[in-house]
Motif scaffolding. Structure first.
Motif, short mmCIF file in Angstrom:
data_model
loop_
_atom_site.label_atom_id
_atom_site.label_comp_id
_atom_site.label_asym_id
_atom_site.label_seq_id
_atom_site.Cartn_x
_atom_site.Cartn_y
_atom_site.Cartn_z
N GLY A 123 63.14 61.76 35.67
CA GLY A 123 62.94 61.20 34.31
C GLY A 123 62.70 62.28 33.29
N ASN A 215 68.63 48.88 32.64
CA ASN A 215 69.13 49.38 31.36
C ASN A 215 70.22 48.42 30.86
OD1 ASN A 215 70.29 50.60 29.18
ND2 ASN A 215 70.27 52.67 30.06
N PHE A 263 63.45 45.88 39.92
CA PHE A 263 64.08 47.05 39.28
C PHE A 263 65.48 47.16 39.85
CE2 PHE A 263 64.42 51.15 37.33
CZ PHE A 263 65.13 51.94 38.22
N TYR A 265 69.55 49.06 39.39
CA TYR A 265 70.54 49.91 38.72
C TYR A 265 71.90 49.58 39.35
CZ TYR A 265 71.97 53.56 35.56
OH TYR A 265 72.52 54.23 34.49
N GLU A 281 65.71 59.59 45.92
CA GLU A 281 65.17 58.60 44.96
C GLU A 281 65.15 57.22 45.61
OE1 GLU A 281 67.86 59.26 41.63
OE2 GLU A 281 66.42 60.55 40.62
P1 P6P Z 1 69.63 55.45 32.47
C1 P6P Z 1 66.23 59.51 34.96
O1 P6P Z 1 67.27 60.28 34.40
C2 P6P Z 1 66.81 58.70 36.10
O2 P6P Z 1 67.33 59.54 37.08
C3 P6P Z 1 65.76 57.77 36.66
O3 P6P Z 1 64.48 58.30 36.60
C4 P6P Z 1 65.89 56.54 35.79
O4 P6P Z 1 65.52 55.35 36.46
C5 P6P Z 1 67.38 56.52 35.46
O5 P6P Z 1 67.85 57.87 35.59
C6 P6P Z 1 67.62 56.08 34.04
O6 P6P Z 1 69.03 56.04 33.85
O7 P6P Z 1 71.11 55.46 32.69
O8 P6P Z 1 69.08 54.06 32.31
O9 P6P Z 1 69.14 56.39 31.38
#
Ligand code: P6P
Length: 334
Positions: A123, A215, A263, A265, A281
């Motif tokens: 982060g 996001n 959470f 992604y 991670e």
């Molecule tokens: P995005 C930070 O760069 C990271 O690796 C993680 O800590 C975080 O969850 C994610 O990327 C955020 O990615 O695309 O939402 O900015």
């Protein structure tokens, strides 16, 4: 309660030793010595994060890491500190970092039994605006099952093979969470005594948190099911959910562990394999959340993150992790 078993002012080193005596009476103490390398590095990094502007450590280092991401000065600092403190531990055979293309072979043949993988400062792109960042670590054994020490096979093990995992969150307080497979335990850095002191043992994630963390700016390129979940989560029928997204995985996972929620992604147009890295991670965070009673899947197929057979050190994976009810909700839409 006899002093021997008092839980008050229990430091993380003492806790690890207690765990080892309870779990593996014959343990050599190598493991707690290894973990102390991580906590020493964490205290040094925490100090620099706290005083970032004063060390001209803010901003970009002017280089890129193996991911092609602009390295922040503090990324490089944190990585160097971890390599140095862990490289000195005889029990460490191999180190693998997000910031280094290849694994670093340390004490091969010199009694090194462990592989330590880490994201030194997750982060970090947020670091200049005081948003919480973290260190994530994953520990594997490398002398079992005929794994050639030093070879990639020693590092590329499924997450289910982790002997320990955890993170340090440099937030309003400095929190350390770790598990060795017997629950998740939380410590807070007490600067007055310079030690991580036990604050919560056997942390359990809430069955449901009613919080989603993603996001949403990427949602137009999410697979359809994720978008349908997000529509549902905003409806009266769903509650509705709250949305919380820091953009630092350690911050988002720490909140999810304590308050519940999901959470995720997903695959996106920019990151068709997902953005987060499997080995240092997704795997450690999946072990933490599963040990706390949560779920951690790759996607709608409910494949556990911890069962993914790694192909390469820096490979990425989509992920959905958190409270069982919230994770199952997302999966149901997929
Ligand atoms: P995005 C930070 O760069 C990271 O690796 C993680 O800590 C975080 O969850 C994610 O990327 C955020 O990615 O695309 O939402 O900015």
């Amino acid at each position: 309660m006899s002093p021997k078993h008092s839980r008050e002012f229990l430091t993380v080193q003492q806790h690890i030793l207690l765990q080892q005596h309870e779990k593996a009476p014959g343990a050599s103490g190598q493991f707690s010595w290894l973990l102390s390398g991580i906590t020493i590095a964490a205290k040094i990094i925490a100090d620099r994060v706290r005083r970032l502007g004063l060390f001209s450590l803010s901003g970009a280092a002017g280089a890129e890491n193996v991911q092609g991401e602009a390295q922040q000065k503090l990324d490089v600092f944190a990585n160097d500190i971890l390599l140095r403190t862990l490289g000195m531990r005889d029990s460490v055979a191999i180190l693998a970092s997000e910031e280094n293309e290849e694994p670093i072979v340390c004490n091969v043949g010199g009694g090194g039994h462990y592989v330590v993988l880490f994201d030194p400062l997750d982060g970090s792109s947020n670091i200049d605006c005081n948003v919480g960042v973290g260190t994530i670590f994953s520990i594997l054994r490398c002398d079992g099952e005929g794994r050639g020490v030093g070879g990639e096979s020693a590092v590329l093990q499924r997450g289910a093979q982790q002997v320990a995992a955890g993170y340090i969150f440099y937030g309003s307080a400095v929190s350390l969470a770790y598990t060795t497979g017997s629950g998740v335990h939380l410590f807070t850095l007490d600067n007055a005594i310079g030690a991580f002191v036990l604050t919560q043992e056997h942390v359990r994630i809430p069955q449901r948190g009613g919080i989603y963390s993603v996001n949403e700016a990427n949602s137009l390129s999410f697979p359809e099911g994720y978008r349908r979940f997000l529509e549902w989560a905003k409806s009266k029928e769903a509650g509705p959910y709250s949305s919380r997204y820091v953009g630092s995985m350690v911050a988002d996972i720490h909140r999810t562990l304590l308050k519940g929620g999901v959470f995720f992604y997903p695959p996106t147009a920019k990151a068709p394999e997902g953005k987060l890295r499997l080995m240092y991670e997704a795997n450690p965070m999946a072990m933490i959340l599963e040990q706390a009673g949560g779920l951690a899947f790759v996607g709608g197929d409910r494949r556990r993150i911890l069962e993914v057979e790694p192909r390469s050190l820096h490979q990425r994976t989509p992920l959905i992790m958190g409270s069982p009810e919230d994770v199952e909700r997302v999966v149901a839409f997929l």
